[in-house]
Design a protein around this motif. Structure first.
Motif, mmCIF file in Angstrom:
data_model
loop_
_atom_site.group_PDB
_atom_site.id
_atom_site.type_symbol
_atom_site.label_atom_id
_atom_site.label_comp_id
_atom_site.label_asym_id
_atom_site.label_seq_id
_atom_site.Cartn_x
_atom_site.Cartn_y
_atom_site.Cartn_z
ATOM 1 N N THR A 1 -51.745 45.726 19.399
ATOM 2 C CA THR A 1 -51.917 47.148 19.645
ATOM 3 C C THR A 1 -50.745 47.919 19.043
ATOM 4 O O THR A 1 -49.580 47.547 19.242
ATOM 5 N N GLY A 2 -51.050 48.952 18.281
ATOM 6 C CA GLY A 2 -50.016 49.726 17.606
ATOM 7 C C GLY A 2 -49.526 49.097 16.332
ATOM 8 O O GLY A 2 -48.701 49.678 15.617
ATOM 9 N N GLY A 3 -50.029 47.909 15.993
ATOM 10 C CA GLY A 3 -49.603 47.209 14.793
ATOM 11 C C GLY A 3 -50.316 47.702 13.547
ATOM 12 O O GLY A 3 -51.094 48.667 13.571
ATOM 13 N N HIS A 4 -50.085 46.994 12.458
ATOM 14 C CA HIS A 4 -50.573 47.424 11.153
ATOM 15 C C HIS A 4 -52.108 47.523 11.100
ATOM 16 O O HIS A 4 -52.649 48.337 10.353
ATOM 17 N N GLY A 5 -52.803 46.722 11.895
ATOM 18 C CA GLY A 5 -54.264 46.740 11.863
ATOM 19 C C GLY A 5 -54.913 47.553 12.961
ATOM 20 O O GLY A 5 -56.130 47.480 13.163
ATOM 21 N N ASP A 6 -54.144 48.345 13.687
ATOM 22 C CA ASP A 6 -54.701 49.193 14.752
ATOM 23 C C ASP A 6 -55.200 50.486 14.131
ATOM 24 O O ASP A 6 -54.412 51.316 13.652
ATOM 25 N N GLY A 7 -56.513 50.657 14.138
ATOM 26 C CA GLY A 7 -57.121 51.819 13.494
ATOM 27 C C GLY A 7 -56.860 53.141 14.172
ATOM 28 O O GLY A 7 -57.178 54.197 13.625
ATOM 29 N N ILE B 1 -62.297 45.922 18.111
ATOM 30 C CA ILE B 1 -62.285 44.582 18.711
ATOM 31 C C ILE B 1 -61.270 43.664 18.046
ATOM 32 O O ILE B 1 -61.148 42.504 18.420
ATOM 33 N N ASN B 2 -60.529 44.170 17.069
ATOM 34 C CA ASN B 2 -59.611 43.311 16.313
ATOM 35 C C ASN B 2 -58.173 43.376 16.814
ATOM 36 O O ASN B 2 -57.322 42.638 16.333
ATOM 37 N N THR B 3 -57.876 44.276 17.768
ATOM 38 C CA THR B 3 -56.526 44.327 18.307
ATOM 39 C C THR B 3 -56.408 43.398 19.507
ATOM 40 O O THR B 3 -57.377 43.195 20.242
ATOM 41 N N CYS B 4 -55.214 42.837 19.693
ATOM 42 C CA CYS B 4 -55.015 41.881 20.783
ATOM 43 C C CYS B 4 -53.568 41.901 21.234
ATOM 44 O O CYS B 4 -52.669 42.248 20.453
ATOM 45 N N ASP B 5 -53.351 41.528 22.480
ATOM 46 C CA ASP B 5 -52.006 41.454 23.042
ATOM 47 C C ASP B 5 -51.929 40.218 23.936
ATOM 48 O O ASP B 5 -52.645 40.122 24.929
ATOM 49 N N GLY C 1 -45.384 44.770 10.198
ATOM 50 C CA GLY C 1 -45.878 46.099 9.871
ATOM 51 C C GLY C 1 -46.342 46.151 8.430
ATOM 52 O O GLY C 1 -46.136 45.213 7.650
ATOM 53 N N GLY C 2 -46.998 47.250 8.072
ATOM 54 C CA GLY C 2 -47.526 47.401 6.725
ATOM 55 C C GLY C 2 -47.201 48.758 6.138
ATOM 56 O O GLY C 2 -46.970 49.723 6.876
ATOM 57 N N VAL C 3 -47.205 48.827 4.819
ATOM 58 C CA VAL C 3 -46.853 50.065 4.132
ATOM 59 C C VAL C 3 -47.851 51.174 4.437
ATOM 60 O O VAL C 3 -47.466 52.311 4.717
ATOM 61 N N LEU C 4 -49.133 50.872 4.418
ATOM 62 C CA LEU C 4 -50.134 51.931 4.448
ATOM 63 C C LEU C 4 -50.612 52.323 5.840
ATOM 64 O O LEU C 4 -51.400 53.260 5.970
ATOM 65 N N GLN D 1 -44.280 41.864 14.076
ATOM 66 C CA GLN D 1 -45.036 42.547 15.132
ATOM 67 C C GLN D 1 -45.703 41.600 16.115
ATOM 68 O O GLN D 1 -46.091 42.018 17.194
ATOM 69 N N MET D 2 -45.868 40.338 15.785
ATOM 70 C CA MET D 2 -46.532 39.379 16.664
ATOM 71 C C MET D 2 -45.550 38.342 17.181
ATOM 72 O O MET D 2 -44.623 37.945 16.481
#
Length: 450
Positions: A175-181, A198-202, A228-231, A241-242
């Motif tokens: 959550t809040g990471g590079h893949g959190d939309g 459905i792709n975020t997890c903690d 983290g990611g640039v974009l 982040q994990m």
């Protein structure tokens, strides 16, 4: 008489069926062969090319490779590439076919009035541009799970022209990471995205759940954000982040399902943790130190450098088409990537070709080759990274990556010798995918389903 008519019709039907059953079915027509006359043939990247060779293709696969120019058998098609350098179809280990690619401002402006149907149209265009650039297999590492799966299957069944796709669905992220939309969205929109995400997890158990969800939607490979990611539109930097426990849980779950795992990773702390947890590929690997190199070699993992991505992202950030939060990340990634990749290559880390196309434009994939050579690879090794080595990293070396008997007839050709000048691969003028010619002499060929 009225009662007899249905009975007589039924009897006639039975007799006709019996007669049909006694008549043997017609013998299937012999598969039409295709003969390719190759002036220079790099059938097995890593070995010297051959001169004057013939490739014989049947049922979409390589049936024979002969020295010299063999005369075609009756009814066979002949492709004359005597003046061309012929090599296996190229493989890109990191693309994003879904949606608008290489034009971030247009993508951002359309985000609230475009939906999955619009993005699917873009994906089809992107797939064809990628194929016509000579890339016959790609690993799609982030897009709508159902849409990319549908595109993959349509290509596999010959309905749409495009490269073979090994798809990941959505990237798994904390959550809040590079893949959190939801990152960077206003509250109303963030709530709407969160309701369907459905792709975020903690935590380890939740990360197992996220992996299983993507597999259930058809993912053939799993991708997760180790850093983290640039974009991503969040000022979270490029750090790890994990947790180690989360990484191990998702990697072990994916491996139990027979899926390989790719880690999006910039900071060395995230890369090291992913390598320790057993990841198969590190994608980007922007910050690499001696410890990271030792881990790569000890674990046998692959680096997919995506060298064109930081160059492109930095240009986009400086031109103002990316959110402000991405600018310092783009600057940091671009400054570190070349040196890290040079050191990894010099140390003998296994390299597989990848571009992150979607950041850059689809169809420009081959521009990565010149950057790989700039970082210390020979042209021959860069080609190997996009053919037999990429196939090895995918676990598909028995199917693709070289022009050998029994493998898919994925074949491209260029003018000149790319083992001398690797930029020749930026102008592929012949493309065959699974035995079907989709580009010849630089011209798009009519696809069977067109």
């Amino acid at each position: 008489m009225m009662m007899m008519k249905p009975i007589m019709m039924a009897v006639a039907t039975v007799l006709a069926s019996a007669a049909t059953a006694q008549t043997p079915p017609p013998a299937p027509a012999a598969a039409k062969a295709t003969y390719i006359h190759a002036g220079t043939l790099l059938d097995r990247p890593g070995q010297p090319p051959r001169r004057a060779a013939t490739i014989i293709i049947r049922d979409g696969k390589v049936a024979e490779v002969r020295d010299g120019y063999a005369a075609p058998e009756p009814g066979a098609a002949l492709v004359d590439l005597k003046d061309r350098f012929v090599l296996p179809g190229l493989i890109d280990m990191h693309v994003h076919l879904w949606g608008i690619g290489g034009d971030p401002m247009r993508a951002r402006l359309g985000r609230l009035n475009r939906d999955g149907y619009d993005e699917m149209v873009e994906a089809q265009k992107n797939a064809r541009a990628t194929l016509e650039a000579g890339f016959t297999t790609v690993r799609d590492l982030g897009g709508d799970p159902r849409g990319v799966r549908a595109l993959r299957d349509a290509i596999d069944t010959g309905v749409i022209a495009g490269p073979t796709i090994i798809n990941a669905g959505r990237m798994v992220s904390v959550t809040g990471g590079h893949g959190d939309g939801t990152n960077g969205l206003a509250e109303d929109f963030a709530d709407a995205v969160h309701a369907h995400q459905i792709n975020t997890c903690d935590g380890p158990d939740d990360c197992r759940r996220a992996v299983r969800m993507q597999i259930g939607l058809g993912a053939q490979v799993i991708k997760f954000a180790a850093t983290g990611g640039v974009l991503s539109n969040v000022a979270g930097g490029l750090g790890r982040q994990m947790t180690a426990e989360e990484m191990r849980a998702l990697i072990d779950t994916a491996h139990a399902f027979g899926r390989k795992v790719a880690a999006h990773s910039h900071a060395s702390a995230g890369t090291d943790a992913a390598l320790e947890a057993g990841v198969d590929t590190i994608d980007h690997g922007t910050f690499i130190d001696d410890k990271t190199i030792a881990l790569f070699k000890a674990k046998g993992a692959w680096l997919v450098p995506t060298m064109i991505a930081p160059v492109t992202a930095l240009a986009q950030a400086r031109s103002g088409v990316l959110p402000a939060a991405t600018i310092p990340k783009a600057e940091a990634a671009a400054a570190a990537a070349l040196d890290s990749h040079r050191r990894a290559i010099a140390a003998g880390v296994k390299i597989a070709f990848g571009t992150d196309s979607g950041v850059s434009r689809h169809g420009d994939n081959a521009k990565e080759f010149a950057l790989m050579v700039r970082a210390g690879m020979t042209p021959a090794n860069a080609i190997r990274a996009a053919t037999i080595d990429a196939a090895d990293a995918l676990g598909r070396r028995d199917q693709i990556g070289s022009i050998e008997v029994g493998k898919a007839a994925d074949i491209v050709a260029v003018a000149g010798d790319p083992t001398v000048d690797v930029t020749r691969l930026e102008s592929v003028d012949f493309v065959m995918h699974r035995g079907i010619t989709v580009k010849q002499r630089g011209q798009r060929q009519s696809f069977p389903a067109d």
